[in-house]
Each structure stands twice: as C-alpha cells, then as structure tokens.
Design a protein around this motif. Structure first.
Motif, PDB file in Angstrom:
ATOM      1  N   MET A   1       0.854  -1.178   0.000  1.00 16.22           N
ATOM      2  CA  MET A   1       0.000   0.000   0.000  1.00 16.22           C
ATOM      3  C   MET A   1       0.900   1.241   0.000  1.00 16.22           C
ATOM      4  O   MET A   1       1.762   1.379   0.885  1.00 16.22           O
TER       5      MET A   1
ATOM      6  N   VAL B   1      -3.910   6.181   1.564  1.00 20.08           N
ATOM      7  CA  VAL B   1      -4.953   6.213   2.593  1.00 20.08           C
ATOM      8  C   VAL B   1      -5.048   7.603   3.218  1.00 20.08           C
ATOM      9  O   VAL B   1      -4.138   8.424   3.046  1.00 20.08           O
TER      10      VAL B   1
ATOM     11  N   ARG C   1      -0.163  -6.644   8.171  1.00 22.87           N
ATOM     12  CA  ARG C   1      -1.315  -6.697   7.272  1.00 22.87           C
ATOM     13  C   ARG C   1      -0.870  -7.016   5.837  1.00 22.87           C
ATOM     14  O   ARG C   1      -1.464  -7.849   5.170  1.00 22.87           O
TER      15      ARG C   1
ATOM     16  N   ASP D   1     -17.533  -8.068   6.999  1.00 21.93           N
ATOM     17  CA  ASP D   1     -16.883  -7.937   5.695  1.00 21.93           C
ATOM     18  C   ASP D   1     -16.426  -9.336   5.304  1.00 21.93           C
ATOM     19  O   ASP D   1     -15.796 -10.026   6.112  1.00 21.93           O
TER      20      ASP D   1
END
Ligand code: UDP
Length: 246
Positions: free
Chosen positions: A80, A85, A96, A185
């Motif tokens: 990421m 973000v 993660r 989710d």
C-alpha cells in the motif's frame, strides 16, 4: 447521515451512502498492459480503489535454494503506497501486507499451471495507489489479468469481490465507511467454475446471512469476470490490428 444512536445510517430506502443498491458493485475500470517493463500488467479501479499489478516471469529463482524441482514458485507482494490512505501509512511491509500477500498468492496459485515451469518463479507485485476498502479484492483481480497478459498458462481467471453487512443488511462490495463501521466484511475469490480460493471474514453474520453474503459475492465476481475478460480481449484485438497495420 446520523442514525438515532449516533451511528451512521448506511441504507435509506434501499439506497446506500454512495447511491448504490445493496446488490450493486462500484464502477470498475480495467486497463491491460500498462507497464512496458513488466511481462504482464494491469491497472484497475474498483470504485475509489486504484491498484496496479505487475507480473514478471517465469524466470530464474533468486535465491536459488527457493527453487522447486517440479514446479514454479509463485511470489505475491501486496504493497500500500503511503499516500493511498487518509492517514499517511508508514512505508514498507507490515503484518497486514504480509497477510494479504499470502492469502492473495493462495487465491491465485490453484489456477496457475506451475508444473510447466520447474525451478522458476512467477513474481506478482501489487501496488495500491488509492485505497477505499476492498484493496485485496482489487489487487487479486488486477493480478489475475496481469498474469494472463504475461502469457502465464492458467486454468482460468480468478475473480475476487467482497460482501458486507451494514444496518443489518447484506451488501455487495462494501466501500470504506461500510467496511470500517459496518457489521461484517467477507471477501472471496473464485475460479470461473465456482471453486472458492479465498474466503475471509471479519465481524458477525448468522448462518443465513453468511450464505447470502457468499452468494452475493459470487454474483459480483461473475460480473467482474466479464469485465476482466473483455479488457483482455480488447487488448489483444488492439495488438492484433496494430500488428496487421505494421
Ligand atoms: N486502511 C487504511 N489504513 C491502513 C489499512 C487500511 O486507511 O493502514 C483502509 C483502506 O481504505 C482499506 C480499508 O481500510 O482499503 C479496509 O482495509 P482492510 O484491511 O479491510 O483491507 P481491504 O478491504 O482493503 O482489502
């Protein structure tokens, strides 16, 4: 929108915060072959998620002790970008991203014909440029198309999509507010013949809701699969007409 206990009201008269119905996907855009230095690549938008996937290989394995004599190994790196973000992310791998890299690789590996390429490696890199929940699913979809673009022999394309639960209702393809503040989710990835290669779940779902969520995510995957296929076909029609003109 505020509910009576201060929580967000996610669905009003069957319409979600971003104007979608409960069974609607976010808009999807796929571009194939966007990186000239990769063997295969794909840029994908799923709503406000923007990801790019690059595939290299099959090529020699380094370090060599990782070689498998009877098949290619597959490596997947999910990353990421720090600017992807709202609150700047510290660059570099974290727990993660290790988890997402592992489950994404496992989602794709079953369709890759790794036995064709002993002692080699297929490297998949996924960079998240902008995140809005569902980045693992967008990454897997883009990686699957990039693998096909690289000419890697596969049994079929993998397609991924999540379902969630907000305001007690099962919804397709949750966006960030629904993912972060919702009740569940459930991302899945499936083969074109319906085998599930990834299933994860956060939150609480009853047995019935679970079945409903898997079914809804399957339907979503069916729609995404058609978009993946069309993007690949368009790319190869373009390449063919360019070759004929040359
Ligand atoms: N997110 C964030 N910072 C982080 C990790 C996640 O803002 O360090 C946001 C981002 O929008 C991401 C969403 O939370 O898409 C949901 O993250 P999750 O871990 O559920 O994975 P995803 O749904 O993206 O596969």
């Amino acid at each position: 929108m505020q509910g009576n206990n201060g929580n967000i009201t996610f669905i009003r008269d069957g319409v979600r915060l971003d104007g979608r119905r409960v069974d609607e996907l976010r808009p999807i855009k796929i571009e194939v072959g966007v990186l000239s230095r990769a063997d295969g690549s794909c840029y994908m938008e799923m709503g406000d998620n923007k990801v790019v996937a690059a595939v290299y290989g099959p090529r020699e394995v380094h370090p060599r002790h990782l070689q498998e004599v009877s098949r290619a190994i597959v490596r997947y790196r999910y990353n990421m970008a720090s600017f992807s973000v709202e609150e700047r992310r510290r660059p570099g791998p974290d727990r993660r991203s290790y988890e997402l890299s592992k489950v994404s690789r496992e989602a794709l590996e079953p369709v890759i014909l790794t036995s064709y390429f002993p002692r080699s490696v297929i490297d998949i890199f996924v960079e998240v440029l902008q995140a809005d929940a569902g980045t693992r699913t967008a990454g897997i979809n883009a990686a699957s198309v990039a693998l096909a673009d690289a000419g890697i022999p596969m049994k079929g394309l993998i397609t991924s999509c999540a379902a969630g639960k907000v305001d007690g209702q099962v919804v397709l393809d949750p966006m960030k507010e629904e993912d972060n503040f919702g009740q569940a989710d459930l991302p899945i990835a499936i083969t074109p013949w319906g085998d599930i290669t990834l299933i994860q779940m956060d939150g609480d779902l009853s047995r019935d809701e679970f079945r409903q969520a898997v079914e809804l995510a399957r339907i979503g995957c069916g729609k995404i699969y058609e978009i993946q296929r069309k993007a690949l076909l368009d790319r190869y029609c373009q390449m063919e007409s360019a070759a004929q003109e040359a």
